[in-house]
Design a protein around this motif. Structure first.
Motif, PDB file in Angstrom:
ATOM      1  N   UNK A 106      -5.680 -40.919 -33.799  1.00 61.02           N
ATOM      2  CA  UNK A 106      -5.133 -41.959 -32.941  1.00 61.02           C
ATOM      3  C   UNK A 106      -4.162 -41.292 -31.987  1.00 61.02           C
ATOM      4  N   UNK A 107      -4.407 -41.462 -30.692  1.00 63.29           N
ATOM      5  CA  UNK A 107      -3.601 -40.783 -29.677  1.00 63.29           C
ATOM      6  C   UNK A 107      -2.107 -41.105 -29.816  1.00 63.29           C
ATOM      7  N   UNK A 108      -1.787 -42.312 -30.250  1.00 65.34           N
ATOM      8  CA  UNK A 108      -0.393 -42.706 -30.392  1.00 65.34           C
ATOM      9  C   UNK A 108       0.234 -42.248 -31.701  1.00 65.34           C
ATOM     10  N   UNK A 109      -0.542 -41.590 -32.558  1.00 64.49           N
ATOM     11  CA  UNK A 109      -0.043 -41.142 -33.856  1.00 64.49           C
ATOM     12  C   UNK A 109      -0.491 -42.087 -34.959  1.00 64.49           C
ATOM     13  N   UNK A 110      -0.848 -41.522 -36.090  1.00 67.51           N
ATOM     14  CA  UNK A 110      -1.360 -42.336 -37.198  1.00 67.51           C
ATOM     15  C   UNK A 110      -0.321 -43.328 -37.726  1.00 67.51           C
ATOM     16  N   UNK A 111       0.969 -42.990 -37.631  1.00 64.92           N
ATOM     17  CA  UNK A 111       1.997 -43.929 -38.089  1.00 64.92           C
ATOM     18  C   UNK A 111       1.975 -45.205 -37.246  1.00 64.92           C
ATOM     19  N   UNK A 112       1.681 -45.066 -35.957  1.00 62.59           N
ATOM     20  CA  UNK A 112       1.590 -46.257 -35.103  1.00 62.59           C
ATOM     21  C   UNK A 112       0.313 -47.038 -35.401  1.00 62.59           C
ATOM     22  N   UNK A 113      -0.784 -46.341 -35.636  1.00 58.57           N
ATOM     23  CA  UNK A 113      -2.048 -47.004 -35.980  1.00 58.57           C
ATOM     24  C   UNK A 113      -1.865 -47.836 -37.247  1.00 58.57           C
TER      25      UNK A 113
END
Length: 157
Positions: free
Chosen positions: A134-141
Motif C-alpha cells: 500500500x503506497x500510503x503504508x500498511x499501517x494506514x491501510x
C-alpha cells in the motif's frame, strides 16, 4: 490546477484538481502547512473526505480526473465498485477485469492509484487475506479497513 493541504487522522493530505475534476489525493509523510482558504474547485472534495473520516460518508460523489493509461483507468474504475466495508483480492479484481493472468499488471495499476481513499485501492488484499502493499503504508491501510469495518472492536471494560 488548484492545490490544498488538509489534516486527516492519517496525516497531512494533498488534494489537486480543477473544474475538470479531482486529479489526485495523496497522504503525505511529512508535516505541511494547512491551506487557510480551500479553492472552490476543491471544497466539495474536502467536505466529503472530512465526512468520510467522521464516519458519516461511505460513498463519494465527486468528478474524478486522474492521469493514467487506459488500463490503469480501467482498474481504478473497477476499484470504485468495491463497496465500503468490503475487500477484494487482487486475483478477484483481475477476474472481474476479464484476465486472471493480468494479476501483476492489475496490482501495479492499483499501486499507482493517484486518488487516495476516494478510489479505494486500500480495499484490495492478498488472496490469503493478508494486507499487501500500500503506497500510503500498511499501517494506514489497516486503519482504513478498520474504519470501514461494520464490526467495530469494543472494549470489555
Amino acid at each position: 490546477m488548484e492545490t490544498c493541504i488538509i489534516k486527516s487522522p492519517l496525516g497531512f493530505t494533498k488534494i489537486v484538481g480543477d473544474i475538470e475534476g479531482i486529479h489526485s489525493v495523496v497522504v503525505l509523510n511529512s508535516e505541511e502547512k494547512i491551506t487557510d482558504i480551500i479553492p472552490v474547485e476543491l471544497e466539495d472534495c474536502v467536505f466529503q473526505i472530512n465526512e468520510y473520516f467522521e464516519g458519516i460518508r461511505t460513498q463519494f460523489d465527486l468528478k474524478l480526473n486522474p492521469e493514467g493509461t487506459d488500463f490503469q483507468k480501467k482498474v481504478w474504475k473497477q476499484l470504485e465498485q468495491i463497496p465500503h466495508g468490503k475487500t477484494m483480492s487482487y486475483l478477484e479484481l483481475s477476474k472481474q477485469l476479464g484476465d486472471v493472468k493480468a494479476i501483476r499488471a492489475v496490482a501495479n495499476a492499483n499501486g499507482k492509484n493517484p486518488i487516495w481513499i476516494i478510489v479505494p485501492c486500500h480495499r484490495v488484499i492478498g488472496s490469503d487475506g493478508s494486507l499487501t502493499g500500500y503506497a500510503g503504508g500498511l499501517h494506514r491501510k489497516q486503519w482504513l479497513l478498520e474504519h470501514e469495518s461494520p464490526y467495530k472492536q469494543q472494549s470489555l471494560f
